[in-house]
Design a protein around this motif. Structure first.
Motif, PDB file in Angstrom:
ATOM      1  N   ALA A   3      17.631   6.626 -29.325  1.00  0.00           N
ATOM      2  CA  ALA A   3      18.599   6.009 -28.570  1.00  0.00           C
ATOM      3  C   ALA A   3      18.721   6.499 -27.227  1.00  0.00           C
ATOM      4  O   ALA A   3      18.937   5.757 -26.342  1.00  0.00           O
ATOM      5  CB  ALA A   3      19.841   6.033 -29.262  1.00  0.00           C
ATOM      6  N   MET A  96      23.236   1.234 -23.694  1.00  0.00           N
ATOM      7  CA  MET A  96      22.525   1.398 -24.952  1.00  0.00           C
ATOM      8  C   MET A  96      23.178   2.475 -25.811  1.00  0.00           C
ATOM      9  O   MET A  96      23.473   2.260 -26.992  1.00  0.00           O
ATOM     10  CB  MET A  96      21.056   1.767 -24.671  1.00  0.00           C
ATOM     11  N   GLU A 116      19.581  -1.231 -34.169  1.00  0.00           N
ATOM     12  CA  GLU A 116      19.050  -0.856 -32.850  1.00  0.00           C
ATOM     13  C   GLU A 116      17.529  -0.882 -32.855  1.00  0.00           C
ATOM     14  O   GLU A 116      16.890  -1.230 -31.859  1.00  0.00           O
ATOM     15  CB  GLU A 116      19.552   0.530 -32.464  1.00  0.00           C
ATOM     16  N   TRP A 169      17.827  -1.436 -25.899  1.00  0.00           N
ATOM     17  CA  TRP A 169      16.631  -0.625 -26.093  1.00  0.00           C
ATOM     18  C   TRP A 169      15.391  -1.400 -25.668  1.00  0.00           C
ATOM     19  O   TRP A 169      14.492  -0.859 -25.033  1.00  0.00           O
ATOM     20  CB  TRP A 169      16.524  -0.172 -27.548  1.00  0.00           C
TER      21      TRP A 169
END
Length: 297
Positions: A3, A96, A116, A169
């Protein structure tokens, strides 16, 4: 940046090396994944005091310190053509992480990271023309439908935040490629991390003034920044010198599984069989897609 770390690209990857180098790379990737997900779990322990926004702010500060120390960006030399993708990268970087942590707060670590993960998977499938990738897309879509199936307890906002993290992402990967082409080394990523940290600076000030954080909460947030930003970023720099990009992308498939396991052990977030089936479907889609690609891809 998983992430937070800089996502791997398919260019400039190291060629396959001897077995010992490959084994070292696999061990490093496993350590990086565990560090990333453990950091996210520890960071969520600070939510009651700092909230997701406060934890993300601290993570952004840590990421900026690490990336700036490594990249040492020469901001005065940046041209307008270099600045605009860096600014967009900084915005996407913060969004994000914020959307991911808000999703973790609502639907748990395993499901949030799985959603994600659709970002890089979507990029890989969208840029391919192979029939097997069309099948992989259907498998991944089935996994998402299973995760988001309508029921009284479904948190649609949490699901939406996880999907927003996926879009961010994917955007981060594309922007990072543009920045990498226009700015030498990792100066662009470092500059974006520093700008993103500046955006979150007012958040830190407001938190300290309105609700002074406890030492424990700050420690959790700092641990999250170190484990989910510093360690994975430096580990990925080492890994991409030891394994080809396909192996790296293939190993990324285990991140949703690691997140679900860490969430269960550290946070007691027990997933039902349908959630595990959805995670397995999305992981299988990426595995099938990456396994069939050329070694240099």
């Amino acid at each position: 940046m998983p992430a937070v770390t800089t996502p791997p690209t398919t260019t400039g990857a190291a060629a396959p090396k001897p077995g010992s180098e490959r084994l070292a790379g696999v061990i490093t990737m496993l350590g990086s994944g565990l560090s990333n997900q453990t950091g996210a779990a520890i960071g969520s322990l600070a939510f009651p005091v700092l909230g997701p926004v406060g934890v993300v702010a601290v993570r952004q500060y840590v990421a900026a310190i690490v990336l700036t120390a490594v990249g040492r960006p020469r901001l005065r030399t940046f041209t307008r053509k270099q600045w605009w993708p860096v600014l967009l990268l900084a915005l996407v970087f913060g969004t994000m992480n914020l959307s991911l942590y808000c999703a973790i707060d609502r639907i748990g670590l395993g499901l949030a990271v799985t959603l994600e993960f659709l970002g890089p998977l979507g990029i890989a499938l969208a840029t391919s023309r192979r029939r097997v990738d069309a099948c992989c897309a259907l498998i991944a879509a089935a996994g998402v439908v299973t995760l988001a199936r309508p029921q009284p307890s479904t948190d649609y906002l949490g699901m939406g935040l996880g999907l927003l993290a996926a879009v961010c992402w994917a955007s981060y990967i594309l922007l990072n490629r543009t920045v990498g082409e226009r700015v030498p080394g990792v100066q662009g990523s470092a500059a974006a991390a520093a700008l993103s940290a500046l955006m979150f600076l007012p958040v830190g000030v407001v938190l300290v003034v309105q609700r002074p954080p406890t030492a424990g909460a700050v420690a959790y947030a700092l641990a999250a920044g170190l484990l989910s930003s510093a360690v994975p970023y430096l580990a990925d720099l080492v890994t991409l010198r030891r394994v080809p990009a396909r192996t790296f992308g293939l190993f990324m498939s285990v991140n949703p599984v690691l997140a679900a396991v860490v969430g269960w052990i550290v946070l007691g977030q027990d997933l039902g069989w349908t959630a595990w089936a959805a995670i397995a479907a999305i992981v299988a889609a990426n595995t099938l897609s990456m396994a069939g690609r050329p070694v240099t891809a």
